[in-house]
Design a protein around this motif. Structure first.
Motif, PDB file in Angstrom:
ATOM      1  N   VAL A 291     -76.101  31.598  20.682  1.00  0.00           N
ATOM      2  CA  VAL A 291     -77.504  30.977  21.235  1.00  0.00           C
ATOM      3  C   VAL A 291     -77.576  31.690  22.211  1.00  0.00           C
ATOM      4  CG1 VAL A 291     -78.081  28.772  22.636  1.00  0.00           C
ATOM      5  CG2 VAL A 291     -76.303  28.723  20.172  1.00  0.00           C
ATOM      6  N   LYS A 292     -76.870  32.097  23.205  1.00  0.00           N
ATOM      7  CA  LYS A 292     -77.525  32.988  24.315  1.00  0.00           C
ATOM      8  C   LYS A 292     -78.239  34.158  23.907  1.00  0.00           C
ATOM      9  CE  LYS A 292     -77.204  33.875  28.935  1.00  0.00           C
ATOM     10  NZ  LYS A 292     -75.941  33.357  29.766  1.00  0.00           N
ATOM     11  N   GLN A 293     -77.549  34.880  22.966  1.00  0.00           N
ATOM     12  CA  GLN A 293     -78.235  36.265  22.606  1.00  0.00           C
ATOM     13  C   GLN A 293     -79.501  35.973  21.950  1.00  0.00           C
ATOM     14  OE1 GLN A 293     -76.719  39.549  22.817  1.00  0.00           O
ATOM     15  NE2 GLN A 293     -78.889  39.583  22.664  1.00  0.00           N
ATOM     16  N   ALA A 294     -79.665  34.842  21.225  1.00  0.00           N
ATOM     17  CA  ALA A 294     -81.030  34.469  20.573  1.00  0.00           C
ATOM     18  C   ALA A 294     -81.911  34.270  21.610  1.00  0.00           C
ATOM     19  CB  ALA A 294     -80.841  33.473  19.614  1.00  0.00           C
ATOM     20  N   MET A 295     -81.479  33.618  22.844  1.00  0.00           N
ATOM     21  CA  MET A 295     -82.290  33.172  23.730  1.00  0.00           C
ATOM     22  C   MET A 295     -82.924  34.467  24.548  1.00  0.00           C
ATOM     23  SD  MET A 295     -83.261  30.066  23.614  1.00  0.00           S
ATOM     24  CE  MET A 295     -84.225  30.121  25.455  1.00  0.00           C
ATOM     25  N   LEU A 296     -81.982  35.469  24.957  1.00  0.00           N
ATOM     26  CA  LEU A 296     -82.185  36.672  25.405  1.00  0.00           C
ATOM     27  C   LEU A 296     -83.256  37.458  24.496  1.00  0.00           C
ATOM     28  CD1 LEU A 296     -78.592  37.795  26.885  1.00  0.00           C
ATOM     29  CD2 LEU A 296     -80.622  37.253  28.302  1.00  0.00           C
ATOM     30  N   ASP A 297     -83.030  37.493  23.196  1.00  0.00           N
ATOM     31  CA  ASP A 297     -83.918  38.198  22.294  1.00  0.00           C
ATOM     32  C   ASP A 297     -85.201  37.630  22.370  1.00  0.00           C
ATOM     33  OD1 ASP A 297     -81.744  39.764  21.654  1.00  0.00           O
ATOM     34  OD2 ASP A 297     -81.567  38.673  19.755  1.00  0.00           O
ATOM     35  N   TRP A 298     -85.330  36.223  22.580  1.00  0.00           N
ATOM     36  CA  TRP A 298     -86.587  35.490  22.690  1.00  0.00           C
ATOM     37  C   TRP A 298     -87.374  35.704  23.954  1.00  0.00           C
ATOM     38  CZ3 TRP A 298     -86.996  29.308  21.823  1.00  0.00           C
ATOM     39  CH2 TRP A 298     -88.303  29.031  21.796  1.00  0.00           C
ATOM     40  N   TRP A 299     -86.566  35.256  25.090  1.00  0.00           N
ATOM     41  CA  TRP A 299     -87.205  35.008  26.302  1.00  0.00           C
ATOM     42  C   TRP A 299     -86.994  36.190  27.379  1.00  0.00           C
ATOM     43  CZ3 TRP A 299     -86.274  29.503  28.324  1.00  0.00           C
ATOM     44  CH2 TRP A 299     -86.889  28.478  27.758  1.00  0.00           C
ATOM     45  N   GLY A 300     -85.975  37.393  27.088  1.00  0.00           N
ATOM     46  CA  GLY A 300     -85.898  38.296  27.688  1.00  0.00           C
ATOM     47  C   GLY A 300     -84.948  38.051  28.767  1.00  0.00           C
ATOM     48  N   ASP A 301     -84.837  38.871  29.990  1.00  0.00           N
ATOM     49  CA  ASP A 301     -83.643  38.859  31.022  1.00  0.00           C
ATOM     50  C   ASP A 301     -84.115  37.886  32.029  1.00  0.00           C
ATOM     51  OD1 ASP A 301     -82.341  40.584  29.171  1.00  0.00           O
ATOM     52  OD2 ASP A 301     -82.281  42.267  30.627  1.00  0.00           O
ATOM     53  N   VAL A 302     -84.540  36.652  31.545  1.00  0.00           N
ATOM     54  CA  VAL A 302     -84.818  35.707  32.816  1.00  0.00           C
ATOM     55  C   VAL A 302     -83.689  34.490  32.742  1.00  0.00           C
ATOM     56  CG1 VAL A 302     -87.226  35.945  32.425  1.00  0.00           C
ATOM     57  CG2 VAL A 302     -86.183  34.220  31.041  1.00  0.00           C
ATOM     58  N   LEU A 303     -82.635  34.750  32.022  1.00  0.00           N
ATOM     59  CA  LEU A 303     -81.601  33.844  32.110  1.00  0.00           C
ATOM     60  C   LEU A 303     -80.766  33.944  33.004  1.00  0.00           C
ATOM     61  CD1 LEU A 303     -83.234  33.087  29.281  1.00  0.00           C
ATOM     62  CD2 LEU A 303     -80.599  32.723  28.089  1.00  0.00           C
ATOM     63  N   TYR A 304     -80.291  32.916  33.713  1.00  0.00           N
ATOM     64  CA  TYR A 304     -79.229  32.870  34.737  1.00  0.00           C
ATOM     65  C   TYR A 304     -78.395  31.952  34.368  1.00  0.00           C
ATOM     66  CZ  TYR A 304     -82.015  36.146  37.528  1.00  0.00           C
ATOM     67  OH  TYR A 304     -82.881  37.314  37.898  1.00  0.00           O
ATOM     68  N   GLU A 305     -77.195  32.110  34.373  1.00  0.00           N
ATOM     69  CA  GLU A 305     -76.124  31.135  33.995  1.00  0.00           C
ATOM     70  C   GLU A 305     -75.156  30.797  35.137  1.00  0.00           C
ATOM     71  OE1 GLU A 305     -73.002  29.505  30.449  1.00  0.00           O
ATOM     72  OE2 GLU A 305     -73.884  31.754  30.300  1.00  0.00           O
ATOM     73  N   TYR A 306     -74.952  29.763  35.510  1.00  0.00           N
ATOM     74  CA  TYR A 306     -74.096  29.238  36.313  1.00  0.00           C
ATOM     75  C   TYR A 306     -73.146  28.155  35.987  1.00  0.00           C
ATOM     76  CZ  TYR A 306     -76.616  24.896  37.745  1.00  0.00           C
ATOM     77  OH  TYR A 306     -77.269  23.522  37.543  1.00  0.00           O
ATOM     78  N   TYR A 307     -71.960  28.045  36.674  1.00  0.00           N
ATOM     79  CA  TYR A 307     -70.994  27.044  36.429  1.00  0.00           C
ATOM     80  C   TYR A 307     -70.655  26.376  37.765  1.00  0.00           C
ATOM     81  CZ  TYR A 307     -66.113  25.303  36.285  1.00  0.00           C
ATOM     82  OH  TYR A 307     -65.156  24.294  36.321  1.00  0.00           O
ATOM     83  N   SER A 308     -70.787  25.063  37.740  1.00  0.00           N
ATOM     84  CA  SER A 308     -70.539  24.207  38.901  1.00  0.00           C
ATOM     85  C   SER A 308     -70.419  22.957  38.473  1.00  0.00           C
ATOM     86  CB  SER A 308     -71.804  24.236  39.817  1.00  0.00           C
ATOM     87  OG  SER A 308     -71.390  23.380  41.058  1.00  0.00           O
ATOM     88  N   CYS A 309     -70.377  22.099  39.095  1.00  0.00           N
ATOM     89  CA  CYS A 309     -70.088  20.467  38.985  1.00  0.00           C
ATOM     90  C   CYS A 309     -70.707  19.509  40.000  1.00  0.00           C
ATOM     91  CB  CYS A 309     -68.495  20.356  38.604  1.00  0.00           C
ATOM     92  SG  CYS A 309     -67.499  20.693  40.308  1.00  0.00           S
ATOM     93  N   SER A 310     -70.817  18.185  39.640  1.00  0.00           N
ATOM     94  CA  SER A 310     -71.431  17.512  40.648  1.00  0.00           C
ATOM     95  C   SER A 310     -70.555  17.268  41.954  1.00  0.00           C
ATOM     96  CB  SER A 310     -71.672  16.058  40.171  1.00  0.00           C
ATOM     97  OG  SER A 310     -72.211  16.005  38.982  1.00  0.00           O
ATOM     98  N   GLU A 311     -69.230  17.692  41.703  1.00  0.00           N
ATOM     99  CA  GLU A 311     -68.346  17.692  43.014  1.00  0.00           C
ATOM    100  C   GLU A 311     -68.736  18.886  43.968  1.00  0.00           C
ATOM    101  OE1 GLU A 311     -65.875  15.743  40.016  1.00  0.00           O
ATOM    102  OE2 GLU A 311     -67.400  17.303  39.874  1.00  0.00           O
ATOM    103  N   ASN A 312     -69.259  20.076  43.411  1.00  0.00           N
ATOM    104  CA  ASN A 312     -69.887  21.169  44.233  1.00  0.00           C
ATOM    105  C   ASN A 312     -68.915  21.763  44.786  1.00  0.00           C
ATOM    106  OD1 ASN A 312     -71.964  22.786  44.872  1.00  0.00           O
ATOM    107  ND2 ASN A 312     -72.373  21.618  46.890  1.00  0.00           N
TER     108      ASN A 312
END
Length: 506
Positions: A291-312
């Motif tokens: 899925v991520k690869q398909a989105m990069l192919d479509w939208w280009g290098d504008v994707l930023y993924e982060y990992y966090s949570c409500s507890e911060n």
């Protein structure tokens, strides 16, 4: 950084736009309305550290309520209106809310709640009359909009999504400063530095505003003088049309959104101009590699993924270029906190060893409201500044983090640990599958067996042949012991609107 500052410089600029109608609330209007609500609460006897709750759909009124609370030193909880009446009454009562503000669009639910919340909780309704509630607009009409002399900074108090049980309030200490004083809110500082949020930002929020990330990122946009574009709810094609119509520069998504947009017909996807989009953040659930690869192919290098949570309690970040080198990672630690991977005995593990994810963050503290036992369980037995929310994963040799699943979702089959997320990521790309969850079911020989619970694409019908095809699809791509031994077809899966599976319901 506070919207009131921008009201003096750009009073006619839109602080928020309703995507479906184009209706706007300007910075001048946001300042007047939030100051009036703050004064009303002060006159009603609320003081720093008190609590209010809000029940609303994606209505822009949320922002005057939010900033009214934050400029009063109060905690604000926006409750999940998709929960049961019991769940909502529990959250409002547990939080100690002294005021409940509800949208008339949710009148039925609000009326059911009226008799379930403490009598000391004052009830207001905006957008129309609701039985058992004062009309918000009438109540505010005679109140001064002159800002209070003292405006201590408050905070939101999110409740956990409840994917593994009853939600718990996540409470952090209130900042010891006025709303307009430095240092600014940490998230506003972070998004300005990392993603270029600022006065020219047009931020698209397609998710429910009661969730922590949509609310906090929208507030950070307003703190920096940008414009929030608020969708009523996510719809794949309407999201693309909204980016085009409002020249959206920044946005935030979950993997389910990506999957739904990718499954639109190609001619539909090509109909809209997305060239204004500079940053597309995504989080909340691990994104399948395909899925991520398909989105990069479509939208280009504008994707930023982060990992966090409500507890911060900590976070990681990975940009598109890094992800191409480290597919499947959710980023390096160090953005907020240092990651540690620990075994069941608390011992720190080495690279590529799977264990419980802890973050060491000396500058941050949180507790679960009214639950000291859960607060203690979130802390490492030997390192009190290391905290965990129960997620499982590993670090590679370069300290990039990879998620495998939550500890409570692990399947043990024949003594072997199986993490369902990997199987779900694989099956999500099957052309017949709209949504999928993988769970363990009792098995007399293996203890547990892997089962795929599948929601099919529109027009597809369940069959034994399709079930076998789904199992073969997984076996062609994964280790056989991790693959489902059975498939169950359902009409819908219990998924929160941030994309998290409520597996305890399955």
């Amino acid at each position: 950084m506070f919207p009131g500052i921008h009201s003096a410089v750009t009073p006619d600029k839109a602080a928020v736009i309703v995507a479906s109608t184009g209706a706007e609330i300007t910075y001048a209007e946001l300042e007047v309305r939030s100051a009036r609500f703050a004064r009303w609460m002060f006159d009603a006897g609320l003081r720093r550290g008190d609590h209010i709750a809000v029940l609303t759909d994606n209505d822009p009124t949320i922002f005057e309520l939010y900033w009214g609370a934050l400029r009063s030193g109060l905690y604000i909880t926006v409750v999940n209106h998709h929960g049961t009446v019991d769940d909502l009454a529990y959250v409002i009562t547990d939080s100690g809310a002294r005021v409940l503000v509800a949208s008339a669009a949710l009148a039925g639910l609000a009326e059911d709640l009226a008799g379930r919340v403490p009598p000391t909780c004052r009830r207001l309704a905006f957008g129309g009359p609701v039985a058992g509630y004062e009309l918000y607009e009438d109540t505010m009409s005679g109140v001064s909009s002159q800002p209070l002399a003292e405006q201590p900074r408050g905070s939101d108090m999110a409740y956990s999504s409840g994917t593994t049980g009853r939600p718990k309030g996540i409470k952090s200490p209130l900042p010891d400063r006025q709303i307009h004083e430095a240092p600014a809110d940490a998230l506003a500082v972070l998004v300005e530095a990392q993603f270029g949020f600022g006065p020219d930002t047009v931020y698209l929020s397609p998710a429910p505003i009661y969730h922590a990330a949509p609310l906090r990122y929208s507030a950070a946009t307003q703190a920096l003088g940008g414009t929030v574009v608020l969708m009523d709810r996510f719809e794949a094609e309407k999201a693309l049309a909204t980016i085009d119509r409002y020249a959206v520069t920044h946005s935030q998504w979950v993997p389910t959104h990506f999957i739904r947009m990718l499954k639109l017909p190609e001619q539909t996807r090509e109909r809209y101009d997305l060239s204004s989009l500079h940053v597309a953040l995504h989080a909340a659930a691990p994104c399948p590699i395909e899925v991520k690869q398909a989105m990069l192919d479509w939208w280009g290098d504008v994707l930023y993924e982060y990992y966090s949570c409500s507890e911060n309690n900590g976070s990681t970040l990975i940009n598109s270029e890094e992800w191409r080198r480290k597919p499947g990672s959710v980023g390096r630690d160090g953005l907020q906190g240092i990651a540690h991977i620990c075994g069941d005995d608390g011992r720190e593990l080495g690279p590529h060893e799977v264990g419980l994810i802890y973050f060491q963050r000396d500058d941050w503290y949180f507790e679960y409201h009214g639950d000291p036992e859960k607060t203690a369980d979130a802390r490492h037995p030997d390192h009190p500044t290391w905290t965990t929310v129960g997620d499982v994963g590993y670090l590679d040799e370069d300290r990039y983090l990879y998620l495998t699943d939550r500890a409570t979702f692990m399947i043990i089959s024949g003594g072997v640990n199986i993490y369902p997320q990997q199987v779900e990521n694989c099956l999500s790309m099957h052309p017949a599958i709209l949504d999928v969850a993988v769970i363990g079911v009792p098995d007399p020989e293996m203890g547990q067996a892997v089962r795929a619970v599948v929601q099919l694409m529109p027009g597809m019908s369940p069959s034994d042949d399709l079930a076998h095809n789904i199992i073969d699809f997984a076996r062609d791509r994964l280790a056989h012991y991790t693959c489902p031994r059975s498939v169950q077809f359902v009409d819908n899966l219990p998924r929160t609107e941030t994309g998290k599976l409520a597996k305890h319901r399955l």
